[in-house]
Design a protein around this motif. Structure first.
Motif, mmCIF file in Angstrom:
data_model
loop_
_atom_site.group_PDB
_atom_site.id
_atom_site.type_symbol
_atom_site.label_atom_id
_atom_site.label_comp_id
_atom_site.label_asym_id
_atom_site.label_seq_id
_atom_site.Cartn_x
_atom_site.Cartn_y
_atom_site.Cartn_z
ATOM 1 N N LEU A 218 0.824 -1.218 0.000
ATOM 2 C CA LEU A 218 0.000 0.000 0.000
ATOM 3 C C LEU A 218 0.854 1.262 0.000
ATOM 4 C CD1 LEU A 218 -2.714 -1.028 2.619
ATOM 5 C CD2 LEU A 218 -3.041 -0.808 0.159
ATOM 6 N N ALA A 219 2.065 1.181 0.517
ATOM 7 C CA ALA A 219 2.910 2.369 0.615
ATOM 8 C C ALA A 219 3.569 2.727 -0.707
ATOM 9 C CB ALA A 219 3.983 2.161 1.686
ATOM 10 N N THR A 220 3.971 1.712 -1.479
ATOM 11 C CA THR A 220 4.721 1.977 -2.704
ATOM 12 C C THR A 220 3.922 1.719 -3.977
ATOM 13 O OG1 THR A 220 5.585 -0.283 -2.894
ATOM 14 C CG2 THR A 220 6.827 1.274 -1.514
ATOM 15 N N GLY A 221 2.843 0.942 -3.886
ATOM 16 C CA GLY A 221 2.081 0.568 -5.070
ATOM 17 C C GLY A 221 2.671 -0.605 -5.816
ATOM 18 N N GLU A 222 3.727 -1.203 -5.275
ATOM 19 C CA GLU A 222 4.434 -2.272 -5.968
ATOM 20 C C GLU A 222 3.837 -3.636 -5.644
ATOM 21 O OE1 GLU A 222 9.071 -3.659 -6.674
ATOM 22 O OE2 GLU A 222 8.520 -2.583 -4.853
#
Length: 229
Positions: A218-222
């Protein structure tokens, strides 16, 4: 627990011009139903790299005309969670007709979900099934809370808890990191269940279909691939 295999970002530059499809972007073969599992997975992860890099091809150019044009030829089906922060077409930068999407709380399986996956694999020739979990999953958190309290929730929420509970138990209810550990175990358990599905096991064994697990940050979208341990 094995370390997730993380898809590295392409070295994409930026300019004042409107960007076309970047290197590693959508390719015609990857969009054809009946393609190889490897090509389908590469296509899906390439879309996630475009999303993470802020250079989506489809995310800001989706029209009603695109939705209505042509027959569907999806190359993958993605089973994910209902979490509103994880819109699957967006995080993989896919347009209409490219992927089939199924979402349930904590990507929990039931007969309708399994039947839907069997349909797209058997009838549409889709070669790739991805089970995508995500960090800080509320459904897994509900299962952890229920098991710690020793109280089974009312209604159909109990079904979600029952299906996720084995992963929580395997992770260790008393482990301070039980929540993130259970998320990963639940993805892997779901992958194993689908690989042994009556109508999927044959194509999987023959190599024509792959079922893989992933985890969305959720933090990086990866999206990180999880090994099938």
């Amino acid at each position: 627990m094995a370390t997730p295999q993380r898809a590295k970002l392409n070295g994409m530059g930026s300019s004042g011009a409107t960007p076309g499809p970047p290197v590693g972007g959508p390719s015609a073969p990857g969009r054809q139903a009946g393609g190889t599992p490897r090509a389908a997975l590469a296509e899906l992860l390439a879309g996630n790299r475009r999303f993470v890099s802020g250079q989506p091809v489809h995310g800001h150019d989706v029209t009603a005309a695109a939705a209505a044009s042509g027959d569907q030829q999806p190359y993958a089906v993605v089973l994910g969670c209902i979490d509103s922060r994880v819109p699957l077409e967006a995080i993989f930068d896919q347009t209409f007709g490219a992927i089939c999407v199924i979402r349930t709380g904590g990507h929990v399986l039931d007969r309708a979900v399994c039947g839907s996956i069997e349909y797209v694999v058997g009838q549409l020739g889709v070669p790739l099934v991805m089970v995508l979990g995500h960090e800080r999953c509320g459904a897994v958190g509900a299962a952890v809370d229920a098991l710690r309290a020793g109280v089974r929730p009312a209604g159909s929420l109990a079904h979600l808890v029952d299906e996720i509970a084995p992963a929580v138990t395997e992770a260790g209810l008393d482990d301070p990191a039980v929540h993130p550990l259970a998320i990963r175990r639940h993805v892997r358990r779901t992958v194993r269940t689908l690989r042994h599905d009556d109508l999927l096991a044959g194509p999987v064994a023959a190599g024509g279909v792959a079922v893989v697990g992933g985890l969305y940050d959720l933090a990086t979208g990866e999206v990180a691939l999880l090994d099938p341990a």
